[in-house]
Write a protein that holds these residues in place. Structure first.
Motif, PDB file in Angstrom:
ATOM      1  N   ARG A  29       0.828  -1.206   0.000  1.00 31.03           N
ATOM      2  CA  ARG A  29       0.000   0.000   0.000  1.00 31.03           C
ATOM      3  C   ARG A  29       0.865   1.259   0.000  1.00 31.03           C
ATOM      4  NH1 ARG A  29      -3.813  -3.166   3.594  1.00 31.03           N
ATOM      5  NH2 ARG A  29      -5.434  -3.729   2.130  1.00 31.03           N
ATOM      6  N   PRO A  30       1.609   1.489  -1.073  1.00 25.57           N
ATOM      7  CA  PRO A  30       2.517   2.647  -1.093  1.00 25.57           C
ATOM      8  C   PRO A  30       1.760   3.969  -0.997  1.00 25.57           C
ATOM      9  CG  PRO A  30       2.391   1.641  -3.264  1.00 25.57           C
ATOM     10  CD  PRO A  30       1.636   0.753  -2.328  1.00 25.57           C
ATOM     11  N   ARG A  31       2.181   4.794  -0.040  1.00 27.98           N
ATOM     12  CA  ARG A  31       1.542   6.089   0.193  1.00 27.98           C
ATOM     13  C   ARG A  31       2.599   7.109   0.581  1.00 27.98           C
ATOM     14  NH1 ARG A  31      -3.889   4.214   3.522  1.00 27.98           N
ATOM     15  NH2 ARG A  31      -4.473   2.654   1.990  1.00 27.98           N
ATOM     16  N   ILE A  32       2.380   8.341   0.146  1.00 30.69           N
ATOM     17  CA  ILE A  32       3.256   9.450   0.524  1.00 30.69           C
ATOM     18  C   ILE A  32       2.379  10.648   0.846  1.00 30.69           C
ATOM     19  CG2 ILE A  32       5.004  11.101  -0.230  1.00 30.69           C
ATOM     20  CD1 ILE A  32       6.113   8.983  -2.070  1.00 30.69           C
ATOM     21  N   MET A  83     -10.671   5.958  -8.817  1.00 34.11           N
ATOM     22  CA  MET A  83      -9.913   4.874  -8.172  1.00 34.11           C
ATOM     23  C   MET A  83      -9.969   3.598  -9.012  1.00 34.11           C
ATOM     24  SD  MET A  83      -8.397   5.958  -5.415  1.00 34.11           S
ATOM     25  CE  MET A  83      -8.085   4.495  -4.449  1.00 34.11           C
ATOM     26  N   SER A  84     -11.118   3.299  -9.613  1.00 34.42           N
ATOM     27  CA  SER A  84     -11.232   2.112 -10.473  1.00 34.42           C
ATOM     28  C   SER A  84     -10.325   2.225 -11.679  1.00 34.42           C
ATOM     29  CB  SER A  84     -12.687   1.928 -10.929  1.00 34.42           C
ATOM     30  OG  SER A  84     -13.522   1.694  -9.833  1.00 34.42           O
ATOM     31  N   THR A 116     -12.630   3.675   2.597  1.00 29.32           N
ATOM     32  CA  THR A 116     -12.992   2.308   2.220  1.00 29.32           C
ATOM     33  C   THR A 116     -12.232   1.860   0.980  1.00 29.32           C
ATOM     34  OG1 THR A 116     -15.189   2.636   3.150  1.00 29.32           O
ATOM     35  CG2 THR A 116     -14.921   0.789   1.650  1.00 29.32           C
ATOM     36  N   LEU A 117     -12.178   2.724  -0.027  1.00 33.81           N
ATOM     37  CA  LEU A 117     -11.450   2.373  -1.251  1.00 33.81           C
ATOM     38  C   LEU A 117      -9.975   2.109  -0.975  1.00 33.81           C
ATOM     39  CD1 LEU A 117     -13.057   4.906  -3.748  1.00 33.81           C
ATOM     40  CD2 LEU A 117     -13.274   2.410  -3.824  1.00 33.81           C
ATOM     41  N   LEU A 118      -9.365   2.952  -0.157  1.00 39.40           N
ATOM     42  CA  LEU A 118      -7.949   2.759   0.162  1.00 39.40           C
ATOM     43  C   LEU A 118      -7.731   1.502   0.995  1.00 39.40           C
ATOM     44  CD1 LEU A 118      -6.838   6.429   0.904  1.00 39.40           C
ATOM     45  CD2 LEU A 118      -6.268   5.041  -1.097  1.00 39.40           C
ATOM     46  N   ASP A 119      -8.603   1.258   1.945  1.00 39.18           N
ATOM     47  CA  ASP A 119      -8.465   0.059   2.786  1.00 39.18           C
ATOM     48  C   ASP A 119      -8.677  -1.224   1.997  1.00 39.18           C
ATOM     49  OD1 ASP A 119      -7.932   1.634   4.980  1.00 39.18           O
ATOM     50  OD2 ASP A 119      -9.941   1.460   5.848  1.00 39.18           O
TER      51      ASP A 119
END
Length: 169
Positions: A29-32, A83-84, A116-119
Motif C-alpha cells: 500500500r505505497p503512500r506518501i 480509483m477504479s 474504504t477504497l484505500l483500505d
C-alpha cells in the motif's frame, strides 16, 4: 516504508521515496504525504514530483476534480470511478492535493468512500496514493492522519533567513 535520505535535498528525498514505493515489489500500500507549513514551497515541490513520475498514469481526486466530473452524478461516484481507473492502469498514482482542506470540506460519505477504497486495495497493488497538506501531520484530523503511517510522511523543513541569504549568495 519510506526511508529518509540523509544529506539529500528534500526534493530528492521525496522523488526517491516515490520511486521506491512503486519500484519495490514488496511495498505494501505505497503512500506518501508531503506536509509543510504554508509558504515553504509545497506548491512547487508537489508538481515537480509529479513531473518526475510523469510516466505513471495520474488520477487526481481533489475536490474540484471530483465535483467537475461531467460523467458522474456525485463526488462519491467520481471518486470511485477515478480509483477504479487507477487500479486498471497500474502501476499508477492517485493524487489528492490539499488533503487538509479536502478533509474539512468533504462530506462524511465522501470521506468514508475514500477510506474504504484505500483500505480495500490489495496490499501489493502498485498504486501510489500521494497527497499534500499545508499543515503539519499532527495538525491533520485524526481520520485523515489514519490514511498514512508516520513512515509515509515527508515533512518539508523550514528554512531560516540566514539559510535563504546563503542560498542566494
Amino acid at each position: 516504508q519510506l526511508m529518509r535520505l540523509k544529506g539529500a535535498r528534500t526534493e530528492e528525498a521525496a522523488v526517491a521515496a516515490a520511486v521506491a514505493c512503486i519500484a519495490e515489489p514488496t511495498a505494501q500500500r505505497p503512500r506518501i504525504l508531503l506536509t509543510s507549513e504554508p509558504g515553504r514551497g509545497l506548491t512547487h515541490l508537489a508538481p515537480a514530483l509529479l513531473h518526475q513520475l510523469e510516466a505513471l498514469p495520474l488520477h487526481v481526486v481533489g475536490l474540484p476534480s471530483l465535483l467537475a466530473d461531467p460523467g458522474s452524478q456525485s463526488a462519491e461516484e467520481a471518486l470511485v470511478t477515478a480509483m477504479s481507473e487507477a487500479c486498471r492502469a497500474v502501476p499508477s498514482m492517485v493524487y489528492l492535493p490539499h488533503l487538509h482542506l479536502w478533509w474539512e470540506a468533504a462530506p462524511t460519505p465522501l470521506r468514508t468512500v475514500l477510506r474504504t477504497l484505500l483500505d480495500d486495495l490489495p496490499p501489493d497493488l502498485p498504486l501510489l496514493f500521494f497527497a499534500t497538506a499545508d499543515v503539519r501531520y499532527e495538525e491533520l484530523d485524526d481520520e485523515a492522519q489514519a490514511l498514512f503511517s508516520p513512515g509515509d510522511v515527508v515533512a518539508i523543513p523550514g528554512v531560516s533567513e540566514d539559510e535563504r541569504r546563503a542560498f542566494f549568495e
